[in-house]
Design a protein around this motif. Structure first.
Motif, short mmCIF file in Angstrom:
data_model
loop_
_atom_site.label_atom_id
_atom_site.label_comp_id
_atom_site.label_asym_id
_atom_site.label_seq_id
_atom_site.Cartn_x
_atom_site.Cartn_y
_atom_site.Cartn_z
N ILE A 15 0.87 -1.24 0.04
CA ILE A 15 0.08 -0.04 -0.04
C ILE A 15 0.86 1.35 0.04
N ASP A 16 1.80 1.15 0.86
CA ASP A 16 2.83 2.44 1.03
C ASP A 16 3.37 2.68 -0.36
N ARG A 17 3.90 1.59 -1.29
CA ARG A 17 4.62 1.86 -2.25
C ARG A 17 3.73 2.24 -3.28
N LEU A 18 2.41 1.68 -3.44
CA LEU A 18 1.79 2.16 -4.28
C LEU A 18 1.26 3.47 -4.17
N ALA A 19 1.08 3.82 -2.87
CA ALA A 19 0.74 5.42 -2.62
C ALA A 19 1.95 6.31 -3.12
N TYR A 20 3.07 6.16 -3.01
CA TYR A 20 4.30 6.59 -3.35
C TYR A 20 4.36 6.71 -4.96
N ILE A 21 4.02 5.73 -5.72
CA ILE A 21 4.20 5.63 -7.14
C ILE A 21 2.83 6.61 -7.55
N ALA A 22 1.87 6.29 -7.14
CA ALA A 22 0.67 7.15 -7.54
C ALA A 22 0.90 8.72 -7.24
N GLY A 23 1.61 8.99 -6.02
CA GLY A 23 1.92 10.57 -5.95
C GLY A 23 3.03 10.82 -6.98
N GLN A 24 4.01 10.29 -7.35
CA GLN A 24 4.94 10.69 -8.11
C GLN A 24 4.57 10.75 -9.63
N GLU A 25 3.17 9.98 -10.01
CA GLU A 25 2.80 10.02 -11.03
C GLU A 25 1.87 11.21 -11.11
N GLY A 26 1.51 11.70 -10.26
CA GLY A 26 0.40 12.77 -10.19
C GLY A 26 -1.13 12.12 -10.22
N VAL A 27 -1.20 10.86 -9.70
CA VAL A 27 -2.60 10.24 -9.97
C VAL A 27 -3.24 10.13 -8.31
N THR A 28 -4.43 10.29 -8.25
CA THR A 28 -5.03 10.31 -7.07
C THR A 28 -5.64 9.38 -6.91
N VAL A 29 -5.65 8.33 -5.63
CA VAL A 29 -6.20 6.96 -5.50
C VAL A 29 -6.59 7.12 -4.28
N GLU A 30 -7.99 6.62 -4.04
CA GLU A 30 -8.75 6.40 -2.60
C GLU A 30 -7.90 5.43 -1.80
N PRO A 31 -7.74 5.74 -0.62
CA PRO A 31 -7.20 4.82 0.24
C PRO A 31 -7.92 3.41 0.18
N ALA A 32 -9.15 3.12 0.15
CA ALA A 32 -9.71 1.95 -0.03
C ALA A 32 -9.26 1.15 -1.18
N ALA A 33 -9.11 2.03 -2.22
CA ALA A 33 -8.85 1.34 -3.56
C ALA A 33 -7.40 0.91 -3.55
N LEU A 34 -6.62 1.84 -2.99
CA LEU A 34 -5.10 1.35 -2.68
C LEU A 34 -5.21 -0.25 -2.00
N GLU A 35 -5.86 0.07 -0.96
CA GLU A 35 -5.93 -1.31 -0.19
C GLU A 35 -6.28 -2.77 -1.13
N LEU A 36 -7.32 -2.48 -1.76
CA LEU A 36 -7.68 -3.70 -2.49
C LEU A 36 -6.97 -3.84 -3.79
N ILE A 37 -6.28 -3.03 -4.35
CA ILE A 37 -5.13 -3.15 -5.40
C ILE A 37 -4.17 -4.01 -4.77
N ALA A 38 -3.96 -3.84 -3.46
CA ALA A 38 -2.74 -4.37 -2.79
C ALA A 38 -3.07 -5.83 -2.41
N ARG A 39 -4.38 -6.02 -2.07
CA ARG A 39 -4.77 -7.28 -1.47
C ARG A 39 -4.93 -8.23 -2.97
N GLN A 40 -5.24 -7.50 -4.44
CA GLN A 40 -5.38 -8.31 -5.47
C GLN A 40 -4.09 -8.73 -6.03
N GLY A 41 -3.02 -8.01 -5.46
CA GLY A 41 -1.60 -8.59 -5.88
C GLY A 41 -0.97 -9.60 -5.16
N THR A 42 -1.98 -9.96 -4.11
CA THR A 42 -1.50 -11.25 -3.00
C THR A 42 -0.17 -11.28 -2.68
#
Length: 70
Positions: A15-42
């Motif tokens: 989650i932390d790494r995805l948030a960092y990447i999104a911030g660097q790319e100028g993309v806004t991602v909801e916290p719940a969306a970040l968590e679900l993406i991270a969970r799907q990454g298993t």
């Protein structure tokens, strides 16, 4: 011969790494969306980053509904 013991990456680290990447790319991602993406990454950072990359096709804002496919 070498032995490598690989372990899954902890959810919060993904989650932390995805948030960092999104911030660097100028993309806004909801916290719940970040968590679900991270969970799907298993536990695989590469898979989670790939999912985030695919979701950027929606634009500069990623919502939980988009990640859920609704």
């Amino acid at each position: 011969c070498q032995r490598f013991d690989f372990k899954r990456v902890p959810l919060q680290a993904i989650i932390d790494r995805l948030a960092y990447i999104a911030g660097q790319e100028g993309v806004t991602v909801e916290p719940a969306a970040l968590e679900l993406i991270a969970r799907q990454g298993t536990g695989a950072m590469r898979d989670a980053i790939s999912l985030l990359d695919q979701l950027t096709s929606y634009g500069d804002e990623i919502t939980l509904a988009q990640v859920q496919g609704k």
